[in-house]
Design an enzyme around this catalytic site. Structure first.
Site: not given
Length: 390
Positions: A351, A195, A348-349, A181
């Site tokens: 950020y 993007h 468990g992101a 990404s």
């Protein structure tokens, strides 16, 4: 085997082989004494040396130096089962990440480079975050990959059920996800933001059945409209789609226009591109090749626009408009974007990596409206009424 051990235990041969094949630490261990008999020590040393040589061959074959960092999955495992789609996708996203980062670095006039952050996730897997900040061409550019495993929370399962996935409600399910990404925010307002995201997902049902699919897309967010640039961008994506199915581009172009819509403002985030999700036909191999073609179309679709516009003159008016449009970008990502919300709510992101997509600077003005017949209003007209570019 006994004969082999007897042969290896011969002092003359073992000494010769140890000196020839073993690393220094093995020699030192032998000379200092390890409490092991010569036969046993020789066998262990040979096994260790063989493993080291095998690992070196794998690393040499994989050539990890061409990536931004070491793969998340062990190199030997990646190549041991080349037909495993998880491994194939990880190698693809590693390649795409490196190619995009180096293409962007090549456009920087003052040699700004990406900061590389390889991280691990306690719940399983990890990722590589690459961020370039305060460049003279790119104010902020982030190109991330992630390869994660774990358990989908019930809320995420419900979201997938809403898209037609046949999953049991109210239960955690094991999943695997990998993807690349990127969001590129240029400094010059005449260079558009881009993007892209390409991903592979697996989830196991309560009955042990595996479901898989691909998703992704590439879209462009200009601050000033150049129809020639828009045509080039869309034609490049269309060509990548047409290699696989002539119906893909029109379907996924419309999907993109519909998805990247800031509903509360009745305008699109940008001029679109392609967007798709849940692609699992006609088969896994064909779907993977399609995603590969789309991911490899990013550089030829975007870099000519960067080179063409990065040194154009601009003033305060253009800069303020760029900051306002970036504010719209932030609104979409935090309010509507499904990938951002999935990432933020996944156990468990990380950020820091998820919010990488946000620009360094943005602006909001109450009830702002550009002057009639201005270059800014020209863009806004297209954002409110998406058009066909090719």
């Amino acid at each position: 085997m006994n004969a082999l051990r007897h042969t290896l235990s011969l002092a003359s041969l073992s000494t010769f082989q140890l000196l020839r094949r073993s690393k220094g630490q093995h020699i030192r261990g032998f000379l200092l004494g390890t409490g092991l008999g010569l036969t046993t020590f020789s066998v262990v040393t040979y096994a260790d040396a063989a493993a080291a040589e095998d690992h070196a061959k794998v690393k040499q074959t994989l050539d990890t130096s061409r990536f931004m960092a070491e793969p998340i999955t062990d190199c030997k495992a990646l190549l041991a089962d080349k037909d495993n789609m998880r491994h194939r996708m990880e190698l693809l996203i590693l390649e795409i990440q490196a190619e995009v980062c180096r293409a962007l670095e090549a456009e920087e006039n003052c040699g700004q480079r990406f900061e590389v952050d390889r991280w691990e996730r306690a719940e399983g897997g990890g990722g590589i975050t690459c961020v370039l900040q305060d460049g003279d061409v790119f104010e902020k550019a982030g190109v991330n990959i992630s390869v994660v495993t774990g358990w989908l929370p019930p809320a995420a399962v419900e979201q997938m059920r809403a898209r037609g996935k046949k999953l049991n409600s109210g239960k955690k399910l094991p999943f695997y996800a990998s993807g690349v990404s990127a969001v590129i925010h240029p400094r010059n307002p005449h260079v558009p933001t881009i993007h892209f995201n390409y991903r592979y997902f697996e989830v196991e049902t309560a009955k042990g059945e595996k479901q898989w699919w691909f998703g992704g897309g590439t879209d462009l967010t200009p601050y000033y409209l150049c129809e020639k640039d828009a045509n080039h961008f869309h034609q490049t994506l269309k060509s990548a789609c047409d290699e696989h199915d002539a119906t893909y581009y029109p379907r996924f172009k419309k999907w993109c226009d519909d998805y990247f819509r800031i509903k509360h403002r009745n305008e699109s985030r940008g001029i679109g591109g392609i967007f798709f999700d849940d692609v699992d036909t006609p088969n896994q191999e064909s779907a993977f090749k399609f995603v590969s073609s789309c991911a490899k179309a990013v550089i030829p679709s975007y870099m000519p626009l960067v080179r063409k516009n990065k040194n154009r003159e601009y003033g305060s008016n253009e800069r303020q408009w760029q900051l306002l449009r970036r504010g719209r970008y932030v609104e979409f990502n935090l309010i509507y974007d499904r990938g951002t919300k999935f990432g933020l709510y996944t156990p468990g992101a990380r950020y820091e990596s998820i919010l990488m997509s946000l620009p360094l600077h943005a602006r909001w003005e109450y009830m702002h409206e550009p002057k009639s017949k201005s270059e800014e209003s020209k863009l806004l007209k297209v954002l409110r009424n998406p058009k066909e570019w090719v």
